[in-house]
Design an enzyme around this catalytic site. Structure first.
Site, short mmCIF file in Angstrom:
data_model
loop_
_atom_site.label_atom_id
_atom_site.label_comp_id
_atom_site.label_asym_id
_atom_site.label_seq_id
_atom_site.Cartn_x
_atom_site.Cartn_y
_atom_site.Cartn_z
CG ASP A 194 -1.92 1.33 1.03
OD1 ASP A 194 -1.74 2.04 0.33
OD2 ASP A 194 -2.91 1.07 1.85
CG HIS A 199 -0.48 5.31 4.89
ND1 HIS A 199 -1.51 5.95 5.72
CD2 HIS A 199 -1.19 4.98 3.71
CE1 HIS A 199 -2.71 5.73 5.31
NE2 HIS A 199 -2.53 4.88 4.27
CB ILE A 214 -2.29 8.88 9.23
CG1 ILE A 214 -2.96 8.68 7.98
CG2 ILE A 214 -2.80 10.26 9.73
CD1 ILE A 214 -4.50 8.55 7.98
N GLY A 217 -4.88 2.42 7.88
CA GLY A 217 -5.79 1.68 8.77
C GLY A 217 -5.53 0.05 9.00
#
Length: 291
Positions: A194, A199, A214, A217
């Site tokens: 990903d 990120h 961040i 998830g």
């Protein structure tokens, strides 16, 4: 409008071959904190952790299914399906559900079939449900649903979709564990496939509305399942039958996840929060079904 619900739902499924090796499994496990369990005196060599990191003892945490093959249909590929044309900076991962049909092998070759299973109009946003079904020569392995939240793309009068929330778990949790998120954890986790710049790239994160990059998830998702398996399921990954969550808030690298678990018949209810931000919720409506 950028999302044509009828066209997206009518689009032909995308099918492709995916493969994975023990190295892919080990990299994923390291990306969700294997070998760094703070509950262990020497986590890098603890036998319970070596099940995730040493090829001669390796077993596969079921959440690996969310990254297996890395090029399989998923959140990013769902944004290029017919009828979908959106700005990546407006996209958030809203929720995830995974059904495991049988234990995941350490290495494998399988066929992944992905399609848009639903499109919901939430008013100020749209939600796409990207479904991926994976099978190998011996039959179905897993079914994976990713709920993709696209800000600013609702309001066309479509079906709002399900909105029910689970009642809060009753009583005190049976177990509570804290799991630190390393400052470099997102950089390591993204090597499992990903590469969303949200990120890793501070400038992109600011455009998307965040002070800094961040954590994925799905990294929080994997860390949480590992905590449940290790603490309440005897370390047995084959007991997991399904795993569902709603992403309720962002996690920043360097924070600590507080994972609260309640035993139920055939299931574990889970709530996850960011300890340093006054227990701000990050995973909600989370259930691990098991044998």
């Amino acid at each position: 409008m950028p999302i044509d619900a009828a066209k997206a739902l009518a689009a032909e499924p995308r099918t492709g071959e995916i493969t994975w090796t023990p190295r892919d499994v080990q990299l994923y496990h390291l990306g969700i904190g294997a070998g760094a369990n703070p509950d262990k005196q020497d986590p890098a060599t603890d036998p319970d952790e070596l099940r995730y990191t040493l090829e001669s003892r390796l077993h596969v945490l079921p959440s690996f299914a969310t990254v297996a093959g890395s090029g399989s249909p998923g959140v990013i590929s769902g944004l290029s399906m017919p009828g979908v044309d959106v700005d990546l900076a407006r996209v958030l991962h809203g929720g995830q559900s995974l059904v495991i049909h049988r234990p995941l092998p350490v290495h494998g070759t399988a066929t992944a079939t992905g399609r848009i299973a639903a499109v919901y109009d939430k008013g100020k946003a749209a939600v796409l449900v990207m479904r991926t079904e994976v099978a190998d020569a011996d039959g179905p392995l897993w079914t994976n649903d990713a709920q993709i939240f696209v800000r600013g793309e609702g309001g066309w009068g479509g079906d709002r979709g399900p909105s029910a929330r689970l009642d809060p778990p009753a009583g005190d949790p049976d177990r509570t564990v804290d799991r630190p998120v390393r400052p470099d954890q997102a950089l390591l986790y993204r090597l499992s496939g990903d590469y969303n710049p949200l990120h890793a790239d501070p400038e992109f994160a600011k455009v998307a509305g965040f002070d800094r990059p961040i954590l994925h998830g799905l990294c929080t998702y994997g860390m949480t399942l590992k905590a449940v398996v290790d603490t309440l399921l005897g370390g047995d990954v084959t007991r997991v039958r399904s795993y569902t969550t709603r992403f309720a808030g962002a996690v920043y690298p360097g924070e600590t996840l507080r994972i609260r678990m309640w035993r139920q018949e055939g299931a574990v209810r889970v709530e996850v929060s960011a300890l340093e931000r006054d227990d701000a919720p990050v995973l909600a409506d989370t259930v691990v079904q098991h044998t």
